[in-house]
Scaffold this motif. Structure first.
Motif, short mmCIF file in Angstrom:
data_model
loop_
_atom_site.label_atom_id
_atom_site.label_comp_id
_atom_site.label_asym_id
_atom_site.label_seq_id
_atom_site.Cartn_x
_atom_site.Cartn_y
_atom_site.Cartn_z
N ILE A 197 0.86 -1.18 0.00
CA ILE A 197 0.00 0.00 0.00
C ILE A 197 0.89 1.23 0.00
CG2 ILE A 197 -1.88 1.20 1.18
CD1 ILE A 197 -2.37 -1.57 2.61
N GLY A 198 1.10 1.81 -1.18
CA GLY A 198 1.92 3.02 -1.29
C GLY A 198 1.17 4.21 -0.75
N VAL A 199 1.79 4.96 0.17
CA VAL A 199 1.11 6.06 0.86
C VAL A 199 1.73 7.40 0.48
CG1 VAL A 199 0.39 7.01 3.07
CG2 VAL A 199 0.58 4.52 2.78
N ALA A 200 0.89 8.32 0.02
CA ALA A 200 1.31 9.69 -0.27
C ALA A 200 0.96 10.58 0.92
CB ALA A 200 0.61 10.20 -1.54
N PRO A 216 1.05 5.65 -10.46
CA PRO A 216 -0.06 4.71 -10.33
C PRO A 216 0.08 3.77 -9.15
CG PRO A 216 1.42 4.06 -12.11
CD PRO A 216 1.85 5.42 -11.68
N GLU A 217 1.26 3.74 -8.53
CA GLU A 217 1.46 2.87 -7.37
C GLU A 217 0.98 3.49 -6.06
OE1 GLU A 217 4.80 2.48 -10.40
OE2 GLU A 217 3.89 4.11 -9.24
N VAL A 218 0.58 4.76 -6.09
CA VAL A 218 0.02 5.38 -4.89
C VAL A 218 -1.37 4.79 -4.65
CG1 VAL A 218 -0.85 7.51 -3.86
CG2 VAL A 218 1.29 7.54 -5.17
N THR A 219 -1.55 4.17 -3.50
CA THR A 219 -2.82 3.52 -3.17
C THR A 219 -3.70 4.43 -2.32
OG1 THR A 219 -1.68 1.38 -3.15
CG2 THR A 219 -3.90 1.46 -2.20
N SER A 282 -11.16 16.04 -7.22
CA SER A 282 -11.72 16.19 -8.56
C SER A 282 -12.97 15.34 -8.76
CB SER A 282 -10.68 15.80 -9.62
OG SER A 282 -10.39 14.41 -9.53
N GLY A 283 -13.20 14.41 -7.86
CA GLY A 283 -14.32 13.50 -8.00
C GLY A 283 -13.97 12.20 -8.68
N ALA A 284 -12.73 12.05 -9.15
CA ALA A 284 -12.29 10.82 -9.79
C ALA A 284 -12.23 9.68 -8.78
CB ALA A 284 -10.90 11.01 -10.42
N VAL A 285 -12.27 8.44 -9.28
CA VAL A 285 -12.15 7.27 -8.40
C VAL A 285 -10.80 7.30 -7.70
CG1 VAL A 285 -12.05 4.76 -8.32
CG2 VAL A 285 -13.75 5.88 -9.75
N ARG A 286 -9.76 7.59 -8.44
CA ARG A 286 -8.41 7.72 -7.90
C ARG A 286 -7.60 8.61 -8.83
NH1 ARG A 286 -4.10 5.89 -10.02
NH2 ARG A 286 -2.98 5.92 -8.04
N ASN A 287 -6.48 9.08 -8.33
CA ASN A 287 -5.50 9.71 -9.20
C ASN A 287 -4.11 9.35 -8.72
OD1 ASN A 287 -4.64 11.58 -7.18
ND2 ASN A 287 -6.20 13.06 -7.81
N VAL A 290 -3.04 11.18 -4.87
CA VAL A 290 -3.56 10.73 -3.57
C VAL A 290 -4.09 9.30 -3.62
CG1 VAL A 290 -4.11 13.06 -2.81
CG2 VAL A 290 -5.86 11.69 -3.98
N GLY A 291 -3.97 8.63 -4.75
CA GLY A 291 -4.50 7.28 -4.87
C GLY A 291 -6.01 7.28 -4.79
N TYR A 292 -6.58 6.35 -4.03
CA TYR A 292 -8.04 6.30 -3.85
C TYR A 292 -8.53 7.34 -2.86
CZ TYR A 292 -7.82 2.01 -6.53
OH TYR A 292 -7.60 1.10 -7.53
N GLY A 293 -7.62 8.08 -2.24
CA GLY A 293 -8.02 9.16 -1.37
C GLY A 293 -7.36 9.10 0.00
N VAL A 294 -7.75 10.05 0.86
CA VAL A 294 -7.20 10.17 2.21
C VAL A 294 -7.90 9.19 3.15
CG1 VAL A 294 -6.82 11.75 4.14
CG2 VAL A 294 -6.71 12.60 1.79
N VAL A 295 -7.12 8.50 3.96
CA VAL A 295 -7.70 7.52 4.89
C VAL A 295 -8.69 8.19 5.83
CG1 VAL A 295 -5.73 5.95 4.80
CG2 VAL A 295 -5.74 7.80 6.47
#
Length: 383
Positions: A197-200, A216-219, A282-287, A290-295
């Motif tokens: 789980i790559g964390v930004a 793309p490896e940012v989860t 932005s409303g995207a599923v992921r980018n 930040v990956g899928y988003g903030v925990v």
């Protein structure tokens, strides 16, 4: 937005009230449900010292450095305190808390490569320590492995087997995506390895820090700017930024969730973390930032949703890896990728690299691998 929550209760003079990330994540409310008790986090970093805030939280660890002292010896103290600080300083005076103050810490000391003369030897030094540390953690009672150190991309092959072993033992592996001041900031190893789980690092506005690695490896991402915590410095408290402390926050989030649902598997905890993350603004599923988003462990504790199958890895990266085993991201019952991360557009990492490439064709060496990764990476199919 992360900053949407109010500061923690109590006097503004308290240390807890100055820990903005705990206020934003509503830590005190979560602690009424879970403190991470019963969960051990293996902290793979440059050493954890016995500071007052970690009294009673540290298990007997292991040193993988063969006595080699880097420039940042003891930096793991900050990561451990961000996870499990008890709020009790010297003389039991009020001090900084970790997000999961009930969790235990298994300190595994590794090199950060700072003693090496060049980047290649630095990566080799990190890899040679982190690989056995992951295997040691896989065989331990720790459920979560939090890796703060990062090597240059390309060291993945030597670590992949160790990560696969840890997953087979039911562990969750978090790793810092890496930090850099340059424009092209590829995700570093071991965060770039499938199954990790790559964390930004994110700021108060829930967007990635400009120094945080992109790819793309940012989860997932987590608060990683100006985090106040206990540390190994003489003053006792430090303010830290970057993906290392963000990774500690993500690992602590998993500890809170797993403590409440001890019967869940590593894949179920990860699935719930992804499904409840605060997605890209932005409303995207992921980018790729930040990956899928903030925990958001508060959401995961309150309304986790369906954790899904216990034996199926929930993300597409392992399914794209040659030799991936059925039930671990491929085969019957595996999650089927639904769409590209950028909804048909080129990923952000590729676009940034392309801009840099205007300086000269030599930069195509950076852009092409990222384009290939963007084309291969697909987003999570939410249940």
């Amino acid at each position: 937005m992360l900053i949407g929550a109010s500061a923690t209760t109590g006097s503004a003079a308290t240390v807890l009230s100055q820990q903005w990330h705990l206020g934003a994540m509503q830590a005190e409310a979560m602690w009424r449900t879970s403190t991470g008790e019963g969960v051990t986090v293996a902290v793979v970093d440059t050493g954890v010292r016995e500071v007052p805030e970690l009294a009673g939280q540290l298990l007997e660890g292991k040193d993988f450095t063969d006595g080699v002292m880097g420039k940042h010896d003891g930096a793991g103290t900050t990561a451990a305190a961000v996870i499990a600080g008890t709020g009790k300083g010297a003389g039991s005076k009020e001090s900084a808390y970790g997000l999961a103050p009930g969790a235990k810490i298994l300190p595994l000391k590794v090199s950060d490569g700072s003693e090496a003369p060049d980047s290649l030897e630095r990566s080799m030094a990190i890899t040679s320590d982190v690989m056995p540390a992951i295997r040691y953690a896989a065989d331990s009672e720790a459920k979560i492995i939090s890796i703060s150190v990062a090597a240059s991309p390309g060291a993945d092959g030597a670590l992949g087997d160790a990560v696969e072993y840890a997953l087979s033992k039911g562990k969750l592996v978090f790793a810092a995506a890496g930090d850099s001041d340059i424009v092209a900031r590829p995700v570093k190893s071991p965060a770039a390895i499938p199954g990790v789980i790559g964390v930004a690092a994110a700021g108060m506005d829930a967007t990635a820090l400009k120094s945080s690695a992109v790819g793309p490896e940012v989860t997932l991402s987590a608060p990683g700017k100006n985090l106040l915590s206990a540390c190994a410095e003489p003053e006792g408290l430090c303010t830290s930024s970057g993906t290392a402390v963000a990774t500690a926050v993500a690992a602590a989030s998993a500890a809170l969730i797993w403590a409440k649902h001890p019967d869940w598997t590593n894949y179920q905890v990860l699935r719930v973390m992804v499904n409840t993350a605060g997605g890209p603004t932005s409303g995207a599923v992921r980018n790729n930032y930040v990956g899928y988003g903030v925990v958001r462990p508060r959401i995961a504790l309150k309304t986790p949703g369906d954790p899904g199958p216990a034996d199926t890895y929930p993300l597409p990266d392992l399914a794209e890896t040659p030799g991936a085993q059925p039930g671990v991201g491929s085969g019957a019952g595996a999650t089927t990728p639904a769409a590209t991360a950028e909804t048909g557009h080129r990923g952000t990492a590729f676009l940034v690299s392309l801009g840099v490439c205007a300086i000269g064709l030599v930069c195509l060496a950076v852009a092409v691998p990222l384009l290939i990764a963007d084309q291969r990476r697909t987003s999570l199919s939410r249940p």
